[in-house]
Design an enzyme around this catalytic site. Structure first.
Site, short mmCIF file in Angstrom:
data_model
loop_
_atom_site.label_atom_id
_atom_site.label_comp_id
_atom_site.label_asym_id
_atom_site.label_seq_id
_atom_site.Cartn_x
_atom_site.Cartn_y
_atom_site.Cartn_z
N ASP A 235 6.27 -4.22 -1.39
CA ASP A 235 5.66 -3.13 -0.62
C ASP A 235 6.66 -2.00 -0.44
O ASP A 235 7.87 -2.20 -0.57
CB ASP A 235 5.21 -3.66 0.75
CG ASP A 235 4.11 -2.84 1.38
OD1 ASP A 235 3.82 -1.72 0.88
OD2 ASP A 235 3.53 -3.30 2.37
N THR B 39 0.85 -1.19 0.00
CA THR B 39 0.00 0.00 0.00
C THR B 39 0.89 1.24 0.00
O THR B 39 1.94 1.25 0.64
CB THR B 39 -0.89 -0.01 1.26
OG1 THR B 39 -1.82 -1.09 1.15
CG2 THR B 39 -1.67 1.28 1.41
N GLY B 40 0.43 2.28 -0.71
CA GLY B 40 1.15 3.55 -0.65
C GLY B 40 1.45 4.11 -2.03
O GLY B 40 1.10 3.51 -3.06
N GLY C 240 2.97 4.31 7.49
CA GLY C 240 2.58 5.70 7.23
C GLY C 240 1.18 5.76 6.63
O GLY C 240 0.43 6.70 6.86
N GLY C 241 0.84 4.72 5.88
CA GLY C 241 -0.50 4.62 5.31
C GLY C 241 -1.48 3.89 6.20
O GLY C 241 -2.63 3.67 5.80
N ALA D 171 8.04 1.43 2.03
CA ALA D 171 8.43 1.61 3.44
C ALA D 171 8.61 3.09 3.71
O ALA D 171 8.83 3.88 2.79
CB ALA D 171 9.74 0.88 3.72
N GLU E 45 -0.11 -5.42 6.05
CA GLU E 45 1.15 -5.53 5.29
C GLU E 45 2.09 -6.54 5.94
O GLU E 45 2.78 -7.30 5.24
CB GLU E 45 1.82 -4.16 5.20
CG GLU E 45 1.06 -3.20 4.31
CD GLU E 45 1.58 -1.77 4.36
OE1 GLU E 45 1.36 -1.05 3.38
OE2 GLU E 45 2.20 -1.38 5.37
C1 5RP Z 1 1.53 1.91 4.28
C2 5RP Z 1 2.99 1.75 4.22
C3 5RP Z 1 3.69 2.31 3.04
O1 5RP Z 1 4.37 1.28 2.41
C4 5RP Z 1 4.64 3.37 3.51
O2 5RP Z 1 3.92 4.32 4.26
C5 5RP Z 1 5.34 4.04 2.33
O3 5RP Z 1 4.38 4.78 1.64
P1 5RP Z 1 4.76 5.60 0.33
O4 5RP Z 1 5.15 4.62 -0.72
O5 5RP Z 1 3.50 6.35 0.00
O6 5RP Z 1 5.89 6.54 0.69
O7 5RP Z 1 3.62 1.19 5.07
O8 5RP Z 1 1.02 1.46 5.50
#
Ligand code: 5RP
Length: 233
Positions: free
Chosen positions: A98, A45-46, A113-114, A100, A120
């Site tokens: 994924d 996600t993200g 962060g999401g 991070a 995940e």
């Molecule tokens: C979501 C996450 C995302 O992988 C992480 O926040 C990175 O997000 P982005 O790719 O938008 O920088 O852990 O829960």
């Protein structure tokens, strides 16, 4: 760390640095090249994963089965024509990919962060190979706070007091009914903090991912996509 809310926003902020945007895209495309037809693949996600989804869809794999870590990822993947099944309908995943929020030199990660870190982590643990994709700004010399946590709503103020200093997020509950917060104190030893967070009553899951969960990290910087090994065989 960007807070994308509990549903895990996939679109990048309109003011995203174009260099970071391109780095996320490069890392995502390098990871998509690992996908083969017939695989069962976990999708993170993200905003970095947002680049992965079209790259995977472009492969045109007819027998590919995906598992999503958030409703936002599921909706985006389905709209691109990917087959998305519930995790429990597949025996194991061949690969999970994924993003991070932080990656340290040993491949410790901070995620969430999401707000999707619980699902995940479950998906990453269900995969034989877990590949992390990141722009260069995610590489840090040492993991630091904030560290996302998902909490049981019951008694949340008491749980927060045990995690002091910490702060609730102003976001909707997670798809699993959890409350999102961030631990704001020192990290120092991520393994020790992991133990502390995991053993705190009311904590569903935290966003520290140990190196032994991570097969490799693909970090894109000005020189291209660099491969950092994780600690998972
Ligand atoms: C979501 C996450 C995302 O992988 C992480 O926040 C990175 O997000 P982005 O790719 O938008 O920088 O852990 O829960």
């Amino acid at each position: 760390m960007a807070d994308h809310g509990a549903a895990g926003r996939l679109s990048a902020p309109p003011d995203e640095n174009p260099i970071i945007f391109e780095q996320k895209r490069a890392a995502a495309r390098a990871a998509a090249a690992l996908v083969r037809d017939g695989m069962r693949v976990g999708l993170g996600t993200g905003t970095t994963v947002a680049h992965l989804l079209p790259a995977v869809a472009e492969l045109g794999c007819r027998e590919l089965v995906c598992v999503a870590t958030s409703p936002a990822t599921e909706a985006a993947a389905v709209s691109l024509g990917l087959t998305v099944l519930p995790l429990d309908s597949v025996p194991e995943l061949d690969l999970a990919i994924d993003g991070a929020d932080q990656v340290d030199p040993c491949a410790w990660l901070v995620k969430g962060g999401g707000g999707a870190h619980t699902r995940e982590k479950i998906v990453a643990a269900a995969a034989s190979r877990f590949v992390v994709i990141a722009s260069a700004d995610k590489a840090v010399p040492a993991i630091h706070s904030p560290v996302p946590v998902e909490l049981v709503p019951f008694g949340v103020e008491h749980t927060l007091a045990m995690l002091d200093p910490s702060r609730l997020r102003e976001s909707a509950p997670t798809p699993d009914g959890g409350v999102l917060a961030d631990y704001l104190g020192p990290v120092e030893d991520p393994r020790e903090l992991s133990r502390r967070l995991s053993s705190t009553p009311g904590v569903v899951e935290h966003g520290l991912f140990p190196p032994e969960m991570v097969s490799e990290v693909l970090i894109a910087d000005a020189g291209g996509v660099r491969r950092q090994p994780g600690g998972k065989a």
